[in-house]
Write a protein that holds these residues in place. Structure first.
Motif, PDB file in Angstrom:
ATOM      1  N   GLY A 148       0.594  -1.015  -0.454  1.00  0.00           N
ATOM      2  CA  GLY A 148      -0.080  -0.009  -0.664  1.00  0.00           C
ATOM      3  C   GLY A 148       1.072   1.421   0.157  1.00  0.00           C
ATOM      4  N   LEU A 149       0.316   2.037  -1.105  1.00  0.00           N
ATOM      5  CA  LEU A 149       1.216   3.644  -0.703  1.00  0.00           C
ATOM      6  C   LEU A 149       0.297   4.546  -0.855  1.00  0.00           C
ATOM      7  CD1 LEU A 149       3.836   5.025  -0.793  1.00  0.00           C
ATOM      8  CD2 LEU A 149       2.978   4.952  -3.329  1.00  0.00           C
ATOM      9  N   ALA A 150       0.649   5.189   0.824  1.00  0.00           N
ATOM     10  CA  ALA A 150      -1.436   6.568   0.421  1.00  0.00           C
ATOM     11  C   ALA A 150      -0.467   7.684   0.591  1.00  0.00           C
ATOM     12  CB  ALA A 150      -1.841   5.752   1.672  1.00  0.00           C
ATOM     13  N   ALA A 151      -1.663   9.197   0.362  1.00  0.00           N
ATOM     14  CA  ALA A 151      -0.612  10.378   0.459  1.00  0.00           C
ATOM     15  C   ALA A 151      -2.395  10.852   1.891  1.00  0.00           C
ATOM     16  CB  ALA A 151      -0.086  11.564  -0.616  1.00  0.00           C
ATOM     17  N   TYR A 152      -1.944  11.896   2.795  1.00  0.00           N
ATOM     18  CA  TYR A 152      -2.595  11.873   2.928  1.00  0.00           C
ATOM     19  C   TYR A 152      -2.041  14.119   3.791  1.00  0.00           C
ATOM     20  CZ  TYR A 152       0.632  11.925   7.101  1.00  0.00           C
ATOM     21  OH  TYR A 152       1.933  12.249   8.344  1.00  0.00           O
ATOM     22  N   GLY A 153      -3.191  14.348   3.968  1.00  0.00           N
ATOM     23  CA  GLY A 153      -3.387  15.783   3.715  1.00  0.00           C
ATOM     24  C   GLY A 153      -4.417  16.062   5.346  1.00  0.00           C
ATOM     25  N   PHE A 162       0.770  16.623   7.066  1.00  0.00           N
ATOM     26  CA  PHE A 162       1.131  16.271   5.500  1.00  0.00           C
ATOM     27  C   PHE A 162       2.145  15.511   5.999  1.00  0.00           C
ATOM     28  CE2 PHE A 162       3.012  19.867   4.174  1.00  0.00           C
ATOM     29  CZ  PHE A 162       3.819  19.252   3.808  1.00  0.00           C
ATOM     30  N   GLY A 163       1.428  13.922   4.205  1.00  0.00           N
ATOM     31  CA  GLY A 163       2.919  13.075   4.714  1.00  0.00           C
ATOM     32  C   GLY A 163       2.195  12.189   3.433  1.00  0.00           C
ATOM     33  N   VAL A 164       3.421  11.326   3.556  1.00  0.00           N
ATOM     34  CA  VAL A 164       2.988   9.805   2.539  1.00  0.00           C
ATOM     35  C   VAL A 164       3.437   8.773   3.755  1.00  0.00           C
ATOM     36  CG1 VAL A 164       4.009  10.718   0.399  1.00  0.00           C
ATOM     37  CG2 VAL A 164       5.700   9.398   2.199  1.00  0.00           C
ATOM     38  N   GLU A 165       2.782   7.198   3.627  1.00  0.00           N
ATOM     39  CA  GLU A 165       2.686   6.396   3.829  1.00  0.00           C
ATOM     40  C   GLU A 165       3.430   4.953   3.362  1.00  0.00           C
ATOM     41  OE1 GLU A 165      -0.653   5.842   7.188  1.00  0.00           O
ATOM     42  OE2 GLU A 165      -1.399   4.581   5.781  1.00  0.00           O
ATOM     43  N   PHE A 166       3.854   4.774   3.866  1.00  0.00           N
ATOM     44  CA  PHE A 166       3.279   3.626   2.902  1.00  0.00           C
ATOM     45  C   PHE A 166       3.532   1.527   3.640  1.00  0.00           C
ATOM     46  CE2 PHE A 166       7.115  -0.602   2.715  1.00  0.00           C
ATOM     47  CZ  PHE A 166       6.281  -0.982   0.703  1.00  0.00           C
TER      48      PHE A 166
END
Length: 813
Positions: A767-772, A805-809
């Motif tokens: 999984g790969l995501a970007a969040y704010g 904000f950031g990214v998540e793996f």
């Protein structure tokens, strides 16, 4: 040629028709939408059913006659939440003050505990796997392997026991699974130096046993920097682990043992001074001009806090044993929890030593809990009965720290020094310098300390029976009896300033006081704990031992009009145990009681995959205790207020699976809360005034899943929360909840918007995501520190978190 309607258009039209034909509904804030499966040409999937244990038995959410909102693991992921403080805005009616993890505050339906002392229990009970989490520093812990969170609104004294006057928050964790080996990991990297790593291992150890282990490490640099030194303030730095083992003994007995550990070690919360000061050594004029407050979001922060620290060490062990009989089941729950915490934060919001003041709260707590519960069911009855025992040993130290420089400023501002320049220590230093005597009274540390101890024992027996009177009507009767026994102590020493006393000893040896005609004792006084009981008992230990008893009933009637519609009415009592006011020697109070009447409806539209719930309530809260800082006196002092409250309100929620790939949810809460009987400590009759709550709070969200066939799924999630403007009164202004200054919109309406875009591989392995979070960068003033307002000319402010904000793996094996 005919136009084919899009499936969402058809679903929307059908849902609107159902709403118009079926009316409003539902009685308890419901759960947030789960992730959807890819769109299929076959029959659409049904709206997910949610199972809860709010009534100490597994039930489908729509069958539970309680105002209840469920926070799923999906919502936790969508908001990148790390603890309860990251979720409260999405649960209307719930407010969690999480700025200081070791000193959190909880409010539900307008009921809270405004006291940080160990003599007062919280009004909102937090439970982890059915075990009471206790108080203060050991309640707001990071999420480790959470399956769901059930927020029960309204008194829950019968089902959950003591300290649930406002409601209960029940956290349910995932259990070890003997069916398969599983490994998960998650890495989150974001702005302000955010680094978050979490891992999980589920390992079967036999046919009916498994071991599960979780660990997380969390770090962030902080989003405030000291303008003078460049040092990062408001950082995050903690790690936590959870280990659980589950096994079976024969066909009827199972056991689950778990261990939780957390270590927190970071700086305390930053405070920004909002008084415009002249160049050093200048002072702000008194009284402080509130209309001239500066906006802490637009000015630099400068801090000189000594020993700035927020730390905690927490350990907890829980053993749950279940055994089945032919007639029902038996559950034994045993828990031990232990923590130590320190919180030291600056109050003045400046980097000037002659204005310096900080506060320190140190706690040590150990508790033991044992519950035995029996349950069973027949065609006509579902019943639960049991008994519990709770023991707690708590120690607390409350400190005010200053420098003789800032104490001298207080003496000067209050006109207490009979010297030409109005200063005491500074004037003596000038004379000593003139005489060439190398001794100084300025520059020394000053400490005032209040120590408390608490030994608690609580015993309870309880029972709850649901009678299925007909195939449509259920009648519930429950009752819990609780006895609390508390042994409390107060100890307040005179001020502690060893450097100053050493200098005074030297001057006494030189005969200075005789020559000056000033007694040495003139330099020994207190500035913080100065109410009459404290002044009369300096250096003495005072003890009190008391007990309180309570009967907490509940009565519920729920009627199923059809398979999809239930209406209910309930009358329930919750209570908060009696106790002692930590900073007022000899002061105690009785149990705080809440009686709540509630009625509502729960409605489902299966064909439209839509659920609606609504409930209306009225409660009366008697004998509410609150501790606040009274700044109306020349030297601020902590005072205790006792008041009665009443409130009318409404909770509403909706959950709609519009298409297989598109879902919506919405929750809202309305409350009109006023003081019923209340005269403030300074003689103001506030009866009928609002208690400082907004009328409305609401939250909603939507998600959409794009199926990428062999390339996996792409999920979009958008969430927004709203909390209305605080309703001001003279008392809410005195408590710094609203309207303190025309220059600051304290208590303004608050909005938060979160967005997450995540990709998941076809088998869910990657999984790969970007969040704010807080996309529009809305920051709000959470509190004002007014300890130094009348004596130092300083006021400090604390501000909510900016946009992150950031990214998540993530990976799963």
């Amino acid at each position: 040629m005919s136009l084919r309607k899009h499936r969402l258009v058809t679903a929307t039209a059908t849902a609107i028709a159902a709403l118009c034909g079926g009316g409003l509904v539902l009685a308890a804030p419901a759960a947030f939408a789960q992730s959807a499966a890819p769109n299929q040409a076959s029959a659409p999937k049904e709206l997910d059913k949610i199972t809860v244990t709010a009534q100490s038995r597994e039930q489908e959410l729509q069958d539970v006659p309680i105002a209840l909102q469920v926070v799923t693991d999906q919502l936790i992921d969508d908001t990148a939440a790390q603890d309860l403080g990251d979720l409260d805005s999405f649960v209307p009616g719930l407010v969690v003050d999480s700025q200081q993890p070791t000193q959190p505050g909880f409010e539900l339906r307008g009921i809270s505990t405004d006291d940080f002392g160990i003599g007062t229990d919280p009004a909102v009970g937090v439970y982890v796997d059915g075990v009471y989490a206790g108080r203060g520093g050991g309640v707001l812990l990071p999420f480790t392997d959470v399956e769901r969170i059930e927020v029960l609104k309204g008194p829950q004294g019968t089902l959950f026991g003591r300290n649930t006057a406002a409601g209960a928050i029940s956290i349910i964790t995932r259990k070890p699974d003997a069916s398969a080996t599983e490994v998960k990991t998650k890495l989150r990297i974001g702005n302000y130096g955010k680094q978050y790593l979490e891992g999980m291992l589920n390992l079967p150890t036999g046919e009916d046993s498994a071991f599960r282990f979780n660990a997380l490490v969390n770090h962030a640099d902080g989003w405030i920097q000291d303008a003078a030194t460049g040092r990062d303030l408001n950082p995050e730095n903690n790690w936590a682990t959870r280990a659980a083992f589950k096994t079976r003994f024969g066909e009827r007995t199972s056991a689950l043992i778990s261990w939780d550990h957390e270590s927190l070690d970071q700086l305390g919360q930053a405070t920004t001074g909002i008084i415009a000061l002249p160049p050093a050594p200048g002072l702000a004029p008194l009284p402080v001009d509130e209309s001239a407050y500066l906006d802490p979001r637009k000015i630099p922060t400068m801090s000189d806090a000594e020993g700035n620290e927020e730390s905690r060490r927490f350990d907890g062990v829980t053993l749950i044993v279940d055994h089945g009989f032919d007639w029902g089941g038996f559950t034994s729950t045993t828990s031990w929890r232990d923590y130590d915490s320190v919180n030291r934060v600056e109050e003045d919001g400046t980097n000037r030593n002659y204005l310096y003041v900080d506060s320190t709260n140190t706690e040590s707590n150990r508790s033991y809990y044992q519950e035995f519960k029996f349950s069973g069911s027949t065609d006509k009855l579902d019943w639960i009965a049991g008994a519990s025992y709770f023991k707690e040993d708590a120690r607390q130290t409350s400190e005010v720290n200053a420098l003789t420089d800032s104490v001298d400023t207080i003496v000067h501002n209050l006109g207490l020094a009979p010297t030409p320049n109005g200063y005491l220590f500074g004037y003596v230093d000038q004379q000593l310098d003139a005489l060439g005597i190398p001794i100084h009274l300025l520059g020394h540390r000053w400490n005032e300390t209040f120590r408390n101890t608490l030994d608690t024992k609580a015993y309870a027996v309880f029972g709850d029976v649901i009678w299925h009177a007909t195939d449509k009507l259920n009648l519930t009767v429950g009752l819990r009896y609780t006895r609390d026994e508390k042994d409390f102590s107060w100890h307040n020493d005179p001020r502690y300033a060893p450097g100053l006393d050493a200098a005074l000893d030297q001057l006494e040896g030189l005969g200075f006081f005789d020559l000056a005609g000033i007694p040495r004792d003139f330099f020994v006084f207190d500035i913080a704990f100065i109410d009459p009981p404290a002044m009369l008992n300096k250096g003495l230990t005072n003890r009190d031992k008391r007990s309180w008893s309570d009967f907490s009933p509940r009565f519920v009637a729920d009627y199923h009009i059809n398979d999809d519609t239930m209406v209910f009415a309930s009358l329930a009592k919750g209570y908060k145990a009696g106790g002692f006011n930590s900073l007022q020697i000899g002061s105690s109070f009785e149990n705080e009681d809440v009686w709540n009447f509630e009625t509502g409806i729960k409605k489902s539209f299966p064909d439209q995959r839509l659920q609606l719930n609504a409930s209306a309530f009225y409660y009366v809260y008697d004998n509410r205790q609150a501790v606040r800082l009274d700044s109306s006196t020349s030297i601020p002092r902590f005072v205790v207020d006792t008041s009665d409250l009443e409130a009318y309100g409404l909770d509403f929620d909706m959950r709609w699976q519009a298409t297989d790939n598109f879902g919506l949810d919405f929750n809202a809460s309305f409350i009109d809360s006023t003081y019923k009987n209340y005269v403030t400590s300074d003689g103001i009759d506030a009866s009928g005034d609002p208690t400082g709550l907004p009328y409305w709070s609401a939250a909603g969200g939507a998600y959409y899943v794009v199926n990428l066939a062999d390339s996996g799924d792409l999920r979009f999630s958008l969430r927004h929360s709203y909390r209305g403007k605080v309703r001001c009164s003279a008392e809410s202004q005195a408590q710094n909840r609203c309207g303190v200054s025309p220059a600051l919109d304290l208590g303004e309406a608050q909005n938060r918007t979160d967005l997450r875009i995540g990709w998941t591989s076809p088998q869910g392995r990657w999984g790969l995501a970007a969040y704010g979070n807080n996309l529009f960068d809305n920051q709000y003033i959470n509190s004002l520190g007014t300890y130094g307002k009348n004596v130092l000319g300083t006021v400090g402010a604390r501000v909510s978190e900016p946009r992150t904000f950031g990214v998540e793996f993530s990976a799963k094996y």
